[in-house]
Design an enzyme around this catalytic site. Structure first.
Site, PDB file in Angstrom:
ATOM      1  N   HIS A  83       0.811  -1.217   0.000  1.00  0.00           N
ATOM      2  CA  HIS A  83       0.000   0.000   0.000  1.00  0.00           C
ATOM      3  C   HIS A  83       0.844   1.267   0.000  1.00  0.00           C
ATOM      4  CE1 HIS A  83       0.349  -0.061   4.545  1.00  0.00           C
ATOM      5  NE2 HIS A  83       0.406   1.236   4.334  1.00  0.00           N
ATOM      6  N   ASP A 134      -0.357  -7.419   1.189  1.00  0.00           N
ATOM      7  CA  ASP A 134       0.213  -6.094   1.442  1.00  0.00           C
ATOM      8  C   ASP A 134       1.738  -6.130   1.476  1.00  0.00           C
ATOM      9  OD1 ASP A 134       0.093  -3.369   1.748  1.00  0.00           O
ATOM     10  OD2 ASP A 134      -0.171  -3.429   3.919  1.00  0.00           O
ATOM     11  N   GLY A 143       3.587   6.335   8.179  1.00  0.00           N
ATOM     12  CA  GLY A 143       4.984   6.413   7.754  1.00  0.00           C
ATOM     13  C   GLY A 143       5.805   5.227   8.210  1.00  0.00           C
ATOM     14  N   SER A 149       4.736   2.241   7.869  1.00  0.00           N
ATOM     15  CA  SER A 149       4.363   1.132   6.990  1.00  0.00           C
ATOM     16  C   SER A 149       5.570   0.574   6.245  1.00  0.00           C
ATOM     17  CB  SER A 149       3.338   1.600   5.960  1.00  0.00           C
ATOM     18  OG  SER A 149       2.116   1.907   6.572  1.00  0.00           O
TER      19      SER A 149
END
Length: 462
Positions: free
Chosen positions: A205, A235, A309, A311
């Site tokens: 993502h 993901d 951030g 992620s």
């Protein structure tokens, strides 16, 4: 009729046909004549007249208004002429505002989330923009070659645990900043250097929908990255930068974790300004099933602070090994929630990462070929309370497009199952494989239409 006592004489005057006004007396003589007194004016008369005059101050009568009922005074007419354009402007702005609000409601009734942010559950239904994308066709980053035989290696833990300072010194050089170029925004996230020759792991993502991706090392050196492969369902994404002798991270066995183990997170919360931030916590739960975008992800739960951030950044054990990839934070718009972060276990991420490096995609994933979102209550009311999954876009290469499905359709039934949301749509096709045919009913312009759609391999639409 009304009566009024005059002066101190005790005499009352009756006046007919008057409800307000001033008695017609203009001098002391007039007053004396009416009161029946004659002769010279004396001090008493002067005092009584003064008292009367102060009580009945003579007011000039207004000029008669001879205008007909439909005539207005000139100044009032001018005011109406000036206010006309103002009312027109307000009406136009109101119409535009309502149109924008309805369009926003059609896209999603949930609040906006920044691109590349760590997704929050259960109130945000998609990792990036609030829309749920069933295909990966919108990501146009230049592709890297695949199939060079590189795989992710998981090692046993060394015998001695490190201090938190040693963990940071050992792992932080392997943590990079990721910046994705979107059509109208920039996505920020974190990544992990997997190999010395430039393979980088992150969340899908973070780079979803990007046309270009930049990777920045700890020493601020920047590289244009190519996309090896990405998988929206897990993901996960793998990037490649052109460099050698990079500080590759070490990976540990997430299956060896137990609740209460100390863990650390390094990343770029809220963007590059705070890059390299270290937080610590424990493993709060293992094998936690979290429902995301119509599918269940089995994740590690931690109370280490994670923010937008983070992620794609690492969750690290006490040996300095990466045991998870941070991906989700639980939050609420109505109450404060802290210490609920989730990471993809590295043991379950390894086969996905290896296949992405080998082939550039995960095979066998069925797809309709559409982008969909939930309808808000406002949008449902606009469509006469029709509920379903709103079709944001249809891939022109897909069988759905060939069958006749179009942007703006509302999917209401799949294989006889009523669809109320995007999650219902995913659940309805969950057991269907590539090549299976599904029956779909959509609402369009006041009518219901039926389609038969053959599911495609998602890799054919990437």
């Amino acid at each position: 009729m009304w009566e009024e006592e005059i002066g101190g004489t005790g005499k009352k005057e009756e006046r007919s046909g008057e409800t307000e006004g001033t008695p017609e007396k203009t001098s002391v003589s007039d007053y004396r004549a009416e009161s029946g007194r004659t002769g010279h004016t004396d001090a008493r008369d002067e005092r009584q007249y003064s008292a009367w005059e102060s009580r009945y101050q003579r007011q000039p009568s207004p000029e008669p208004d001879n205008r007909t009922p439909w005539e207005e005074a000139p100044y009032r007419s001018r005011r109406r002429k000036r206010s006309g354009p103002l009312f027109l402007i307000i009406a136009v702005l109101l119409i535009v505002g309502i149109s924008v609000f309805i369009r926003y409601s059609l896209v999603n009734g949930t609040p906006w989330q920044p691109y590349g942010s760590l997704p929050s559950l259960p109130f945000v239904t998609s990792p990036s923009s609030g829309q749920q994308e069933e295909t990966t066709g919108q990501t146009t980053v230049e592709r890297a070659p695949v199939g060079d035989g590189t795989t992710l290696t998981i090692s046993s833990p060394p015998g001695k645990a490190l201090t938190i300072q040693d963990v940071y010194r050992e792992v932080s050089p392997s943590v990079v900043s990721i910046m994705g170029t979107l059509p109208d925004a920039t996505a920020y996230g974190t990544g992990i250097i997997m190999s010395a020759d430039g393979y980088v792991i992150t969340n899908y993502h973070v780079i979803e929908g990007s046309s270009a991706v930049t990777v920045t090392l700890q020493d601020d050196e920047e590289f244009d990255a190519k996309l090896v492969g990405g998988d929206a369902q897990t993901d996960l994404a793998v990037l490649k930068i052109d460099s050698e002798n990079l500080p590759a991270a070490k990976f540990g066995d997430s299956g060896a974790l137990v609740v209460g183990d100390s863990v650390y997170a390094i990343g770029n919360p809220l963007g590059v300004e705070l890059k390299g931030t270290l937080t610590d916590g424990i493993i709060s739960a293992i094998n936690r099933d979290i429902y995301v975008d119509g599918r269940t992800m089995t994740l590690l739960q931690t109370n280490a602070a994670l923010n937008s951030g983070n992620s794609g950044g690492p969750l690290i054990n006490v040996y300095g090994q990466i045991i998870g990839i941070n991906t989700i934070k639980m939050s609420s718009y109505s109450s404060t929630i802290e210490g609920l972060g989730f990471a993809i276990p590295i043991s379950s991420a390894k086969p996905i990462i290896d296949e992405l490096i080998a082939k550039g995609y995960i095979s066998g994933r069925s797809a309709i070929g559409i982008t969909v979102s939930d309808l808000s209550d406002t949008a449902a009311a606009f469509y006469k309370n029709v509920r379903g999954a709103y079709v944001e876009s249809v891939d022109t290469r897909s069988n759905a497009y060939k069958a006749g499905m179009r942007q703006g359709d509302i999917i209401t039934v799949v294989n006889g199952v009523e669809i109320q949301s995007v999650d219902d749509l995913y659940a309805a096709k969950e057991d269907c494989g590539v090549g299976d045919t599904i029956s779909v009913t959509v609402y369009r312009n006041g009518k219901y239409l039926d389609f038969e759609i053959v599911l495609m391999d998602a890799s054919d639409l990437s």
